[in-house]
Design an enzyme around this catalytic site. Structure first.
Site, PDB file in Angstrom:
ATOM      1  N   GLU A   1       0.869  -1.169   0.000  1.00 13.30           N
ATOM      2  CA  GLU A   1       0.000   0.000   0.000  1.00 13.30           C
ATOM      3  C   GLU A   1       0.905   1.217   0.000  1.00 13.30           C
ATOM      4  OE1 GLU A   1      -3.968   0.612   1.926  1.00 13.30           O
ATOM      5  OE2 GLU A   1      -2.808   2.100   3.047  1.00 13.30           O
TER       6      GLU A   1
ATOM      7  N   GLU B   1       2.888  13.010  -4.355  1.00 10.19           N
ATOM      8  CA  GLU B   1       2.376  13.038  -2.982  1.00 10.19           C
ATOM      9  C   GLU B   1       3.234  13.997  -2.154  1.00 10.19           C
ATOM     10  OE1 GLU B   1       0.782   9.716   0.128  1.00 10.19           O
ATOM     11  OE2 GLU B   1       2.796   9.402  -0.683  1.00 10.19           O
TER      12      GLU B   1
END
Length: 479
Positions: free
Chosen positions: A249, A378
């Protein structure tokens, strides 16, 4: 909590490996305690202990034992919840209600997988008369779990609980920023009478040697990693040498899409909350706010006011709405990004650093260039972009314009539109008229560069299970 935080290998607490290092409170910069860093050799010892426990014991074949152990883990975490939450605040910097919520989520996760441990079922198929195929679901072996610092309780248990439920044994590498939290959790596990020696092992880390050794180890069959996409790619590359299974993840760039018919008060409240969990240091936090052009000015003013009213301060202060960045180095990185955002976009609300501690106020900036790396990458902080769209097709196109696909949210009063857009957005989780609702029962995971596999829910066990085909002909078997 006893300091320094030690390793836990084969049921024994170990303090060898390196000179103790300080764990710092990001709100004050002061040491909260010390931990003993590990080595590749210790990682290999831990992997060997986990393999021995898997090969020699009854753990993998004892679903009721595994269920009982997970219930004991849940009870031990619940009994220590206040101490664990205080350590999360001290080492991670998040506000205490977030820390307590995370701790109780770990309790919930353990109890959920205790139930699933007793429901691992296979199937049977009769291929032809007298020819039977049995399909068993078996534990994959030893699981290597690499835990990030931003949610050291939840992100450990959501990998460890399904691994244990499946019958795997484990080696854990906690984050260097939160070793005391992890050591307290390991102390909880060590108290559980139904958890056999060697089933769970842990080695601290202050660099990359332990993680690299885990990825390379022939005794470890599965790697479960939560962290950046860059590191995830390196793990997948390293794991290819032993063809071990990898669950990842990774990063996110979650868009929140606000249509003109949305309940704007609710959307502002949910998006404000969605931008700021763990000071924005969460992979599913709102990173991009996409608003229909007809309501853009009104919504911008509302969101600016809401973010401007946020109280940033120590996690131990009940008046704080948002805690600290993990350290001063990351705050400096974010300050550089904010300066760039002011040059490349339109600054709506400029976050400032507080004088003491690793604190940063929320930032919101408008930008039209979706190709900018401020939109594409990000940022991992209390920073969000503000972008507009003209119609549904443009909203979906912009939402899907990055390489990430971990989470998104859609705000609209039109149920049909909500379903259409949710289906069209390439993300593993899409929330409607809300953001950031996570449950043990509901799978999470990403599309694209947000990762591989799923965590939580029944599918959370998939990485830790193998399917075995056993074929036999009953009339021949006893012959």
């Amino acid at each position: 909590m006893t300091s320094p935080a030690r390793h836990y290998i084969g049921g024994v607490w170990r303090d060898d490996g390196g000179t103790p290092r300080a764990s710092l409170d990001p709100a004050t910069g002061f040491a909260t305690g010390e931990y003993v860093p590990g080595t590749a050799a210790l990682a290999d010892e831990a992997a060997a202990a986990a393999k021995a426990a898997f090969d020699a014991g009854d753990w993998a074949a004892s679903p009721r034992m595994r269920a009982q152990a997970l219930l004991e883990i849940a009870d031990a975490l619940a009994a220590a919840k206040d101490e664990i939450a205080d350590l999360v605040v001290a080492e991670n910097g998040k506000i205490r209600r977030e820390a307590m919520g995370e701790t109780m989520a770990g309790v919930s996760e353990s109890r959920y997988y205790a139930g699933l441990a007793r429901n691992v079922r296979g199937t049977m198929q009769e291929i032809a008369p007298g020819q039977l195929s049995l399909f068993a679901r078996e534990a994959a072996g030893v699981a290597g779990i690499i835990v990030p610092w931003n949610a050291p309780v939840t992100l450990l248990i959501r990998s460890l609980a399904p691994a244990l439920a499946a019958g795997c044994t484990a080696v854990i590498k906690p984050a260097a920023q939160t070793p005391l939290v992890h050591a307290r959790i390991m102390a909880c596990l060590a108290e559980c009478p139904s958890l056999p020696v060697g089933v769970v092992n842990s080695v601290n880390e202050d660099g990359i040697a332990v993680g690299q050794a885990m990825v390379a180890s022939r005794d470890i069959d599965v790697i479960s990693f939560t962290g950046s996409s860059r590191t995830g790619k390196l793990i997948q590359e390293g794991a290819a040498k032993t063809l071990k299974r990898v669950g990842l993840e990774l990063g996110g760039k979650a868009p929140a899409i606000v249509f003109e018919d949305a309940d704007l008060d609710r959307a502002v409240a949910e998006i404000t909350h969605g931008i700021l969990p763990i000071a924005g240091q969460m992979c599913v936090a709102v990173a991009r706010v996409l608003v229909h052009e007809s309501i853009a000015a009104d919504f911008e003013a509302r969101l600016k006011a809401a973010l401007g009213a946020i109280r940033v301060g120590p996690g131990s202060d009940p008046e704080s709405d948002c805690g600290a960045i993990i350290d001063l180095e990351n705050r400096a990185r974010l300050m550089g990004l904010i300066e760039r955002a002011g040059d490349e976009g339109r600054m709506i609300l400029c976050g400032e650093a507080l004088e003491q501690g690793a604190f940063l106020m929320p930032t919101l900036f408008g930008i039209d260039d979706v190709s900018s790396d401020l939109v594409q990458e990000e940022l991992f902080g209390p920073i969000a972009t503000f972008e507009t769209f003209g119609d549904e097709a443009e909203a979906v196109a912009k939402a899907n314009a990055t390489a990430y696909g971990l989470a998104a949210s859609v705000f609209t009063g039109d149920v049909a539109r909500a379903l259409r857009v949710s289906r069209a957005v390439r993300a593993g989780t899409v929330w409607v008229n809300t953001h950031l609702r996570l449950f043990a029962e509901a799978e999470t995971g990403g599309y694209g560069q947000s990762g591989l596999g799923r965590l939580h829910g029944p599918e959370g066990m998939a990485d830790f299970l193998e399917t075995k085909h056993v074929y036999f002909e009953p009339g021949v078997a006893g012959g």
